[in-house]
Scaffold this motif. Sequence first.
Motif, PDB file in Angstrom:
ATOM      1  N   TRP A 196       0.856  -1.196   0.000  1.00 35.98           N
ATOM      2  CA  TRP A 196       0.000   0.000   0.000  1.00 35.98           C
ATOM      3  C   TRP A 196       0.889   1.243   0.000  1.00 35.98           C
ATOM      4  CZ3 TRP A 196      -1.175  -4.195   3.063  1.00 35.98           C
ATOM      5  CH2 TRP A 196      -2.454  -4.750   2.934  1.00 35.98           C
ATOM      6  N   ALA A 197       0.630   2.167  -0.913  1.00 36.81           N
ATOM      7  CA  ALA A 197       1.274   3.475  -0.870  1.00 36.81           C
ATOM      8  C   ALA A 197       0.363   4.385  -0.045  1.00 36.81           C
ATOM      9  CB  ALA A 197       1.457   4.030  -2.272  1.00 36.81           C
ATOM     10  N   LEU A 198       0.774   4.675   1.189  1.00 33.01           N
ATOM     11  CA  LEU A 198      -0.089   5.442   2.104  1.00 33.01           C
ATOM     12  C   LEU A 198      -0.108   6.921   1.735  1.00 33.01           C
ATOM     13  CD1 LEU A 198       0.980   3.680   5.421  1.00 33.01           C
ATOM     14  CD2 LEU A 198      -0.876   3.077   3.848  1.00 33.01           C
ATOM     15  N   ASP A 199       1.036   7.457   1.371  1.00 33.08           N
ATOM     16  CA  ASP A 199       1.159   8.789   0.788  1.00 33.08           C
ATOM     17  C   ASP A 199       2.506   8.855   0.093  1.00 33.08           C
ATOM     18  OD1 ASP A 199       3.147   9.369   2.694  1.00 33.08           O
ATOM     19  OD2 ASP A 199       1.754  10.373   4.040  1.00 33.08           O
ATOM     20  N   GLU A 200       3.006  10.045  -0.238  1.00 27.91           N
ATOM     21  CA  GLU A 200       4.248  10.137  -1.002  1.00 27.91           C
ATOM     22  C   GLU A 200       5.475   9.706  -0.208  1.00 27.91           C
ATOM     23  OE1 GLU A 200       5.029  14.911  -0.131  1.00 27.91           O
ATOM     24  OE2 GLU A 200       4.540  14.201  -2.148  1.00 27.91           O
ATOM     25  N   ASN A 201       5.363   9.618   1.117  1.00 27.00           N
ATOM     26  CA  ASN A 201       6.506   9.233   1.949  1.00 27.00           C
ATOM     27  C   ASN A 201       6.357   7.872   2.613  1.00 27.00           C
ATOM     28  OD1 ASN A 201       8.133  11.616   1.630  1.00 27.00           O
ATOM     29  ND2 ASN A 201       6.664  12.696   2.931  1.00 27.00           N
ATOM     30  N   TRP A 202       5.124   7.451   2.862  1.00 30.98           N
ATOM     31  CA  TRP A 202       4.885   6.246   3.640  1.00 30.98           C
ATOM     32  C   TRP A 202       4.334   5.126   2.762  1.00 30.98           C
ATOM     33  CZ3 TRP A 202       6.000   5.784   8.845  1.00 30.98           C
ATOM     34  CH2 TRP A 202       6.299   6.968   9.532  1.00 30.98           C
ATOM     35  N   ALA A 206       5.198  -7.736   8.249  1.00 26.27           N
ATOM     36  CA  ALA A 206       4.755  -6.385   7.924  1.00 26.27           C
ATOM     37  C   ALA A 206       5.992  -5.505   7.842  1.00 26.27           C
ATOM     38  CB  ALA A 206       3.790  -5.860   8.984  1.00 26.27           C
ATOM     39  N   LYS A 207       6.039  -4.640   6.816  1.00 29.10           N
ATOM     40  CA  LYS A 207       7.165  -3.728   6.621  1.00 29.10           C
ATOM     41  C   LYS A 207       6.607  -2.323   6.402  1.00 29.10           C
ATOM     42  CE  LYS A 207       9.718  -7.457   4.352  1.00 29.10           C
ATOM     43  NZ  LYS A 207      10.330  -7.907   3.076  1.00 29.10           N
ATOM     44  N   LEU A 208       6.964  -1.422   7.279  1.00 25.89           N
ATOM     45  CA  LEU A 208       6.532  -0.037   7.181  1.00 25.89           C
ATOM     46  C   LEU A 208       7.692   0.802   6.668  1.00 25.89           C
ATOM     47  CD1 LEU A 208       4.303   2.064   7.749  1.00 25.89           C
ATOM     48  CD2 LEU A 208       5.305   2.338  10.033  1.00 25.89           C
ATOM     49  N   ASN A 209       7.477   1.479   5.537  1.00 24.02           N
ATOM     50  CA  ASN A 209       8.535   2.266   4.899  1.00 24.02           C
ATOM     51  C   ASN A 209       8.249   3.751   5.015  1.00 24.02           C
ATOM     52  OD1 ASN A 209      10.263   0.144   3.230  1.00 24.02           O
ATOM     53  ND2 ASN A 209       8.112  -0.417   3.011  1.00 24.02           N
ATOM     54  N   TYR A 210       9.276   4.494   5.406  1.00 24.73           N
ATOM     55  CA  TYR A 210       9.215   5.949   5.394  1.00 24.73           C
ATOM     56  C   TYR A 210      10.444   6.463   4.652  1.00 24.73           C
ATOM     57  CZ  TYR A 210       9.382  10.824   6.786  1.00 24.73           C
ATOM     58  OH  TYR A 210       9.454  12.204   6.765  1.00 24.73           O
ATOM     59  N   GLN A 211      10.235   6.979   3.440  1.00 22.45           N
ATOM     60  CA  GLN A 211      11.330   7.428   2.591  1.00 22.45           C
ATOM     61  C   GLN A 211      12.386   6.319   2.472  1.00 22.45           C
ATOM     62  OE1 GLN A 211      12.583  11.277   4.103  1.00 22.45           O
ATOM     63  NE2 GLN A 211      10.689  12.261   3.418  1.00 22.45           N
ATOM     64  N   ASP A 212      13.598   6.499   2.999  1.00 19.90           N
ATOM     65  CA  ASP A 212      14.666   5.501   2.871  1.00 19.90           C
ATOM     66  C   ASP A 212      14.771   4.568   4.074  1.00 19.90           C
ATOM     67  OD1 ASP A 212      15.379   6.627   0.417  1.00 19.90           O
ATOM     68  OD2 ASP A 212      16.719   8.056   1.367  1.00 19.90           O
ATOM     69  N   TRP A 213      13.814   4.655   4.999  1.00 20.34           N
ATOM     70  CA  TRP A 213      13.827   3.828   6.203  1.00 20.34           C
ATOM     71  C   TRP A 213      12.780   2.727   6.097  1.00 20.34           C
ATOM     72  CZ3 TRP A 213      17.156   4.677  10.366  1.00 20.34           C
ATOM     73  CH2 TRP A 213      17.888   5.859  10.318  1.00 20.34           C
ATOM     74  N   GLN A 214      13.091   1.572   6.706  1.00 23.16           N
ATOM     75  CA  GLN A 214      12.121   0.485   6.764  1.00 23.16           C
ATOM     76  C   GLN A 214      12.147  -0.179   8.142  1.00 23.16           C
ATOM     77  OE1 GLN A 214      12.432  -3.757   4.989  1.00 23.16           O
ATOM     78  NE2 GLN A 214      11.214  -2.637   3.471  1.00 23.16           N
ATOM     79  N   LEU A 215      10.970  -0.309   8.743  1.00 27.66           N
ATOM     80  CA  LEU A 215      10.792  -1.025  10.007  1.00 27.66           C
ATOM     81  C   LEU A 215      10.016  -2.295   9.706  1.00 27.66           C
ATOM     82  CD1 LEU A 215      11.035  -1.056  13.133  1.00 27.66           C
ATOM     83  CD2 LEU A 215       8.807   0.090  13.184  1.00 27.66           C
ATOM     84  N   GLY A 216      10.600  -3.450  10.059  1.00 27.14           N
ATOM     85  CA  GLY A 216       9.971  -4.722   9.739  1.00 27.14           C
ATOM     86  C   GLY A 216       9.702  -5.580  10.962  1.00 27.14           C
TER      87      GLY A 216
END
Length: 239
Positions: free
Chosen positions: A88-94, A122-132
């Motif tokens: 899912w593309a949540l917005d332009e950053n997430w 589950a992997k949450l991405n913010y720009q160049d960061w990823q929390l998995g």
Amino acid sequence: MRFILSLVTAATVMTSAGVVAAPFSSEGSVTLVSDYYFRGISQTEQGPAIQGSVSINHQDGWYASAWGSNIRFGEGSMELDLSLGRNWALDENWALDMGLVQYRYPEGDNETTGYNYMEGYAKLNYQDWQLGLALSDSYFGNDVGKFWYLSLDWQQTLTSELQLNWHLGYNQFDNDQEFKTFLGSPVMDGSGYTDWGLTLSTEQLGLTWSVGYVGNSIASDACADICDNRLLLSAAKSF
């Protein structure tokens, strides 16, 4: 090994021939790496591996993929991972990626070993960061139950041609005994460990080249050479 090459061939054929039509697309890759190092532990006894993948993607974010690699443990010689998930593309950053993956070991899984297992992730991405986060109710091997894996990655752009990936992961078992069973070691204290890595990559001559240094917090007397810190080299081709 033949199945890995088949994955790559299938991806190449589907992409070049346009077999996968809109709203679907396909992609694949083949990688040669000096060691298949997974969550801080070598899966090839510090030897090289050839790995292949193929993925079918839907424009709504759904995907199905297969990934394979040679291994050197147990009675089998291969690992095959089958995944089904959605982005899912949540917005332009997430962005968010969730799914299920089954780790399979053809000819290596039986009532004695119990190697095959499932994970939800589950992997949450913010720009160049990823929390998995990955969760398993019955992790790799008999007598190993609940397990979770938390990871943090940062893909740092150094130049237009160089990227540096920082990785930190934490592996948590249900209790001390299950961690000892997983390692096959009676001397390990605690019920979890960290793994980490630093990898520099670049794209040249149509390939992605990388060099990295990886390691973990497992005590040296609790695990054989497969747990040592090490230098990793790889070359990959995407299709």
